[in-house]
Design a protein around this motif. Structure first.
Motif, short mmCIF file in Angstrom:
data_model
loop_
_atom_site.label_atom_id
_atom_site.label_comp_id
_atom_site.label_asym_id
_atom_site.label_seq_id
_atom_site.Cartn_x
_atom_site.Cartn_y
_atom_site.Cartn_z
N ALA A 317 0.88 -1.34 0.05
CA ALA A 317 0.11 -0.13 0.13
C ALA A 317 0.80 1.28 0.10
O ALA A 317 0.49 2.17 -0.82
N SER A 318 1.87 1.23 0.83
CA SER A 318 2.83 2.33 0.83
C SER A 318 3.44 2.49 -0.59
O SER A 318 3.56 3.68 -0.94
N ASN A 319 4.03 1.51 -1.07
CA ASN A 319 4.53 1.59 -2.48
C ASN A 319 3.52 2.15 -3.32
O ASN A 319 3.98 2.88 -4.38
N ILE A 320 2.37 2.00 -3.33
CA ILE A 320 1.67 2.26 -4.47
C ILE A 320 1.23 3.72 -4.46
O ILE A 320 1.21 4.16 -5.45
N LYS A 321 1.20 4.12 -3.15
CA LYS A 321 0.96 5.65 -2.84
C LYS A 321 2.07 6.37 -3.82
O LYS A 321 1.90 7.28 -4.27
N VAL A 322 3.19 5.94 -3.42
CA VAL A 322 4.50 6.65 -4.01
C VAL A 322 4.69 6.44 -5.29
O VAL A 322 4.78 7.33 -6.17
N LYS A 323 4.32 5.24 -5.86
CA LYS A 323 4.75 4.79 -7.44
C LYS A 323 3.55 5.43 -8.35
O LYS A 323 3.90 5.80 -9.42
N ILE A 350 -9.80 3.08 -3.68
CA ILE A 350 -10.72 3.30 -2.63
C ILE A 350 -11.27 2.30 -1.74
O ILE A 350 -11.37 2.09 -0.74
N LEU A 351 -11.46 1.01 -2.60
CA LEU A 351 -11.79 -0.13 -2.03
C LEU A 351 -10.68 -0.74 -1.06
O LEU A 351 -11.03 -1.45 -0.09
N THR A 352 -9.56 -0.57 -1.29
CA THR A 352 -8.38 -0.85 -0.51
C THR A 352 -8.03 0.05 0.76
O THR A 352 -7.11 -0.05 1.29
N GLY A 353 -8.50 1.21 0.67
CA GLY A 353 -8.38 2.28 1.74
C GLY A 353 -7.16 3.06 1.40
O GLY A 353 -6.75 3.74 2.59
N LEU A 354 -6.63 3.12 0.50
CA LEU A 354 -5.65 3.87 -0.06
C LEU A 354 -5.90 5.56 0.31
O LEU A 354 -5.26 6.29 0.63
#
Length: 523
Positions: A317-323, A350-354
């Protein structure tokens, strides 16, 4: 002579009889969509029927190339729109004295009820239920004409339609087991099963984990769901082999289908970077599966494995936000270059809470308004509507049904495979029947709030409706709700089954519901 009909099965030698007064050529049934001759009628030997005024026709079915004709028997099913055409007769007219079809489907009973002042919603449910029934025999199937196979992506939605409309979960339970049995030595499930023609769609294996979680929430059965946990671990182990150190997926084998978008960067249903890696859509689907698997392991599996999945999910999740997050657009991109964007990626975020709260609502506003994004089709709208509800926009659901209205306006009586009715291959695909779930789950607001549907959360989203109500089959009995707007007030009546706890949510306030009783409110 032209005859239009819809049929699911045809029985050899019993379709029709004709007056034998000199037929100069065979009859053909022509597909309305392709103008291809599908069925040929020929005659038995005149020597065997010379004294008869009428005689049966033999029916042959052509599948494959020209000249590839095989006798069509009673065990082969299909569903198509057809035209019966006699091109030439001799000195006597052709008379059809009997023409019938045999309908074959799984014996689902429709045990739900929905009522409102909007008659369009009645049509929506009727067509959705017809589509769902035509796509279910001894297994679910994607469509009753082409592949006629049970695919995971389709079946997840079909199973929930069965639960909300019928209450019969036997076909869903069987499907979950069959997909588990389909797993290869690599750990991945097949995309469709049972079949002797193998196909792999890695994201569908992730949706299978979602199916298991659905069954856990709506039916419970700790023993059955627990028996799926080794398969879930094997599926996630398969994906671990292709993850970078930061958690993102690298180059992936097989067909990484996600949706039938034809937007820039999408290739035959595969999103941008879906094969070579650094695809937000594949990373987000993996993230959601890890989150669900963590919860399942914690509840009924091995808690330490659940913790491991939770840590993997946090890192990813952290990596997705950055990438993939593009601050200038306020959206998640489809790939690490941040040049391509879709509704899909942001729905999954949205569904994964990012994104949550106001930020999630801003993302959803852009999903709904930015037409430059790759658009979800009738299939993936299921997930888009889940995201709509999650951000607090459930009251907008009834304004999101334009795809289904277009299908009805274009004369379809079942939901097509894709949104565009002019280019769709299949006119009957039950993965488009999600309104048969969401009119109950979103509009009437009935949702499972604990494993096995042992507790319910009821939060209606009536939109412009003044009156709405209905019943769904619950494992403990019927669950019935009724809502009626009276000026600025809402009159509510809710009857829960015995031994089922629940909460009613209205205007951010929670009201405890009594099991086995009619709960009345005026709020």
């Amino acid at each position: 002579m032209h005859l239009t009909l819809i049929f699911c099965s045809k029985k050899e030698n019993s379709l029709c009889t004709v007056n034998k007064g000199g037929l100069a050529c065979a009859l053909s049934i022509i597909s309305e969509s392709t103008s291809e001759s599908l069925i040929y009628f020929t005659f038995p030997s005149f020597a065997n029927s010379a004294s008869a005024d009428t005689f049966p026709l033999y029916v042959y079915y052509r599948h494959g190339g020209a000249g590839n004709i095989n006798q069509y028997n009673q065990f082969s099913d299909c569903s198509v729109n057809l035209r019966l055409e006699a091109s030439q007769t001799a000195d006597q007219p052709l008379e059809i004295s009997d023409f019938h079809a045999i309908k074959t489907e799984y014996p689902f009973d429709y045990n739900a009820r929905f009522k409102s002042e909007d008659k369009f919603l009645d049509s929506l449910l009727e067509v959705g239920w017809r589509t769902a029934k035509l796509c279910a025999v001894e297994t679910y199937m994607d469509c009753p004409y082409y592949e006629r196979l049970q695919y995971i992506g389709d079946t997840r939605i079909q199973g929930l339609v069965s639960i909300f409309n019928s209450g019969d979960d036997r076909l869903l339970r069987q499907a979950i087991s069959q997909f588990d049995q389909s797993r290869m030595s690599e750990g991945l499930t097949l995309s469709r099963y049972p079949t002797n023609y193998d196909q792999q769609i890695p994201p569908f294996s992730l949706w299978w984990i979602g199916m298991v979680n659905d069954y856990w929430m709506y039916r419970g059965d700790k023993s059955f769901v627990g028996s799926m946990m080794p398969g879930i671990r094997q599926v996630l182990f398969f994906f671990e082999q292709y993850q970078f150190k930061d958690g993102s997926l690298g180059e992936m084998p097989y067909w990484n289908f996600t949706d039938w978008s034809n937007h820039k960067g999408w290739v035959f249903g595969v999103p941008p970077n879906g094969q070579k890696g650094n695809s937000s859509l594949l990373d987000l689907q993996l993230l959601w599966a890890l989150q669900l698997a963590s919860n399942l392991e914690t509840s009924i599996g091995i808690p330490e494995i659940g913790k491991h999945y939770a840590l993997e999910a946090q890192q990813l999740a952290s990596n997705i936000k950055v990438k993939y997050w593009a601050p200038d657009k306020g959206l998640f991109a489809d790939e690490d270059a941040k040049q391509l964007f879709s509704q899909h990626a942001n729905v999954l975020a949205i569904l994964t809470g990012l994104v949550e709260g106001k930020e999630a609502q801003l993302v959803m506003e852009k999903i709904l308004s930015d037409t430059s994004l790759a658009q979800t089709t009738i299939y993936f709208r299921y997930y888009q509507m889940l995201a709509l509800k999650k951000v607090g926009f459930a009251d907008r659901y009834l304004d999101q049904l334009s795809i289904w209205k277009t299908h009805l306006n274009n004369g379809l009586t079942t939901w097509a495979e894709i949104s565009d009715t002019q280019t769709t291959r299949s006119d009957c695909h039950a993965w488009g029947a999600s309104p048969n779930i969401e009119l109950f789950r979103i509009v009437l607001g009935i949702e499972s709030n604990a494993p096995g549907f042992s507790s319910v959360r009821i939060a209606p989203a009536l939109g412009k409706l003044q009156n709405a109500g209905g019943t769904i089959p619950h494992p403990n009995g019927n669950l019935t709700v009724s809502y009626r707007k009276i000026r600025e007030k809402l009159s509510i009546a809710i009857k829960l089954p015995e031994n089922v706890e629940g909460d009613f949510i209205w205007q951010d306030k929670t009201y405890v519901l009594k099991p086995g009783a009619v709960n009345n409110f005026v709020l």
